[in-house]
Design a protein around this motif. Structure first.
Motif, PDB file in Angstrom:
ATOM      1  N   GLU A  40       0.727  -1.130   0.105  1.00 51.08           N
ATOM      2  CA  GLU A  40       0.039   0.051   0.111  1.00 51.08           C
ATOM      3  C   GLU A  40       0.876   0.989  -0.014  1.00 51.08           C
ATOM      4  O   GLU A  40       0.407   2.360  -0.535  1.00 51.08           O
ATOM      5  CB  GLU A  40      -0.902   0.004   1.127  1.00 51.08           C
ATOM      6  N   GLN A  75     -17.316  -6.614   3.782  1.00 46.87           N
ATOM      7  CA  GLN A  75     -17.596  -6.130   2.757  1.00 46.87           C
ATOM      8  C   GLN A  75     -16.780  -6.828   1.734  1.00 46.87           C
ATOM      9  O   GLN A  75     -15.940  -7.655   1.881  1.00 46.87           O
ATOM     10  CB  GLN A  75     -17.126  -4.585   2.340  1.00 46.87           C
ATOM     11  N   LEU A  77     -14.272  -8.548  -1.168  1.00 49.13           N
ATOM     12  CA  LEU A  77     -13.097  -8.101  -1.253  1.00 49.13           C
ATOM     13  C   LEU A  77     -12.879  -7.264  -2.827  1.00 49.13           C
ATOM     14  O   LEU A  77     -13.658  -7.464  -3.915  1.00 49.13           O
ATOM     15  CB  LEU A  77     -12.058  -9.424  -1.455  1.00 49.13           C
ATOM     16  N   ASP A  78     -11.931  -6.491  -2.544  1.00 48.32           N
ATOM     17  CA  ASP A  78     -11.821  -5.615  -3.909  1.00 48.32           C
ATOM     18  C   ASP A  78     -10.808  -6.374  -4.885  1.00 48.32           C
ATOM     19  O   ASP A  78      -9.733  -6.106  -4.806  1.00 48.32           O
ATOM     20  CB  ASP A  78     -11.030  -4.161  -3.350  1.00 48.32           C
ATOM     21  N   ILE A  79     -11.363  -6.811  -5.784  1.00 53.94           N
ATOM     22  CA  ILE A  79     -10.754  -7.750  -6.637  1.00 53.94           C
ATOM     23  C   ILE A  79      -9.737  -6.738  -7.562  1.00 53.94           C
ATOM     24  O   ILE A  79      -8.590  -7.066  -7.823  1.00 53.94           O
ATOM     25  CB  ILE A  79     -11.565  -8.410  -7.601  1.00 53.94           C
ATOM     26  N   ASP A  80     -10.082  -5.462  -8.057  1.00 53.96           N
ATOM     27  CA  ASP A  80      -9.176  -4.696  -8.789  1.00 53.96           C
ATOM     28  C   ASP A  80      -8.086  -4.209  -7.941  1.00 53.96           C
ATOM     29  O   ASP A  80      -6.936  -4.075  -8.440  1.00 53.96           O
ATOM     30  CB  ASP A  80     -10.262  -3.210  -9.024  1.00 53.96           C
ATOM     31  N   TRP A  81      -8.243  -3.908  -6.699  1.00 52.64           N
ATOM     32  CA  TRP A  81      -7.049  -3.756  -5.768  1.00 52.64           C
ATOM     33  C   TRP A  81      -6.394  -4.760  -5.574  1.00 52.64           C
ATOM     34  O   TRP A  81      -5.142  -4.750  -5.550  1.00 52.64           O
ATOM     35  CB  TRP A  81      -7.756  -3.290  -4.343  1.00 52.64           C
ATOM     36  N   SER A 105     -11.658  -2.587   7.690  1.00 46.84           N
ATOM     37  CA  SER A 105     -12.634  -1.856   6.445  1.00 46.84           C
ATOM     38  C   SER A 105     -13.744  -2.402   6.724  1.00 46.84           C
ATOM     39  O   SER A 105     -14.224  -3.535   6.880  1.00 46.84           O
ATOM     40  CB  SER A 105     -12.035  -2.032   5.212  1.00 46.84           C
ATOM     41  N   ASP A 107     -17.550   0.191   5.431  1.00 45.34           N
ATOM     42  CA  ASP A 107     -17.661   1.024   4.162  1.00 45.34           C
ATOM     43  C   ASP A 107     -16.602   2.006   4.139  1.00 45.34           C
ATOM     44  O   ASP A 107     -16.819   3.145   4.340  1.00 45.34           O
ATOM     45  CB  ASP A 107     -18.940   1.708   4.342  1.00 45.34           C
ATOM     46  N   GLN A 109     -12.055   2.379   4.863  1.00 47.24           N
ATOM     47  CA  GLN A 109     -10.858   1.990   5.675  1.00 47.24           C
ATOM     48  C   GLN A 109     -11.224   2.494   7.348  1.00 47.24           C
ATOM     49  O   GLN A 109     -11.736   3.630   7.472  1.00 47.24           O
ATOM     50  CB  GLN A 109      -9.550   2.416   5.252  1.00 47.24           C
ATOM     51  N   ARG A 129     -12.496 -16.127   1.792  1.00 43.88           N
ATOM     52  CA  ARG A 129     -11.821 -14.935   1.426  1.00 43.88           C
ATOM     53  C   ARG A 129     -10.351 -15.314   0.951  1.00 43.88           C
ATOM     54  O   ARG A 129      -9.861 -14.603  -0.195  1.00 43.88           O
ATOM     55  CB  ARG A 129     -11.955 -13.669   2.187  1.00 43.88           C
TER      56      ARG A 129
END
Length: 282
Positions: A40, A75, A77-81, A105, A107, A109, A129
């Protein structure tokens, strides 16, 4: 697996690392054997800072230790991230990726590593996950035990929960020795019993750091102090149980002079050298 004593990479250490490299070379025994970076903080960073990171990646073996995966979060997982993380790992030839067995996280961080309930339901949630993360990253990941300042209701102990996650998710453990000690002291638990209960074959590496003792006796995992004697002793006991493993010294702020930090890193090596002369405890 990387060997030796590594250092958590922080931007405040860039000048010291560059000067040390120029003076002694990256392979000198006085410096870190490898660096551990948070994706990050470095992925998609360009300009002069990006060039400095690339230079370090060409001098030192790297491993990645994430901060924002939120493997236990509610939530999706953010696949793009995750794909961006994979691009970072691929670009710097990093095979070793870990993050925390926590959530950070909902809605957005929360900027804190929050504990999970030690329940069978949480095990299944995390395992599902992890499967997604490992599929996207094309790597077996490791999860780190965290310092937790509250114990949520659950039918499992911490050791049972960690073991169940490792087994069900088919992932590894990044064992933080300071976190083991902090939790044991804060919650009146047995640190050695936890070490004894963990599977040696699943432990990818160790973290060691300092923490802060508050006036009311609460210990806070700050990574801003020197490692204390009882944590060094616990590191020795971990080596006795699992064998010598690559160990990262983490220091996030209140950075001491470089020579003092390297002396602490050398202390890790000395503990490793002593432990390597003794067979692992069974």
């Amino acid at each position: 697996m990387m060997d030796g004593a590594g250092l958590g990479l922080r931007r405040a250490l860039l000048d010291d690392l560059s000067q040390a490299d120029a003076a002694t070379g990256a392979a000198a025994s006085s410096g870190p054997d490898f660096l551990e970076a948070a994706p990050e903080n470095w992925m998609e960073v360009g300009g002069a800072l990006g060039r400095r990171f690339r230079a370090l990646s060409e001098r030192y073996p790297l491993r990645a230790h994430g901060l924002a995966l939120s493997i236990g979060g509610p939530q999706p997982l953010d696949i793009d991230w995750l794909k961006r993380v994979r691009a970072f790992l691929d670009a710097h030839d990093i095979d070793d990726y870990s993050d925390h067995l926590s959530f950070c996280s909902d809605d957005g961080q929360l900027y804190e590593l929050l504990p999970l309930p030690f329940t069978a339901e949480a095990v299944e949630h995390v395992a599902a996950r992890v499967a997604i993360v490992q599929d996207v990253l094309e790597r077996t990941i490791a999860l780190e035990n965290i310092s937790a300042y509250a114990r949520l209701p659950g039918e499992l102990s911490e050791a049972q929960f960690i073991n169940a996650v490792l087994d069900r998710a088919n992932c590894d453990l990044m064992l933080d020795i300071n976190n083991v000690y902090v939790n044991a002291m804060n919650h009146g638990e047995d640190a050695i019993a936890l070490l004894d209960a963990l599977p040696a074959g699943r432990i990818r590496g160790l973290h060691i750091a300092g923490h802060q003792l508050q006036a009311d006796g609460l210990r806070i995992d700050t990574h801003g102090e020197a490692v204390i004697a009882p944590v060094w002793k616990l590191l020795t006991q971990a080596y006795a149980r699992y064998g010598v493993l690559p160990t990262v010294l983490e220091r996030d702020f209140n950075l001491p002079p470089w020579a003092e930090l390297m002396a602490e890193l050398q202390a890790v090596r000395e503990h490793q050298a002593r432990a390597s002369n003794e067979p692992p405890h069974v």
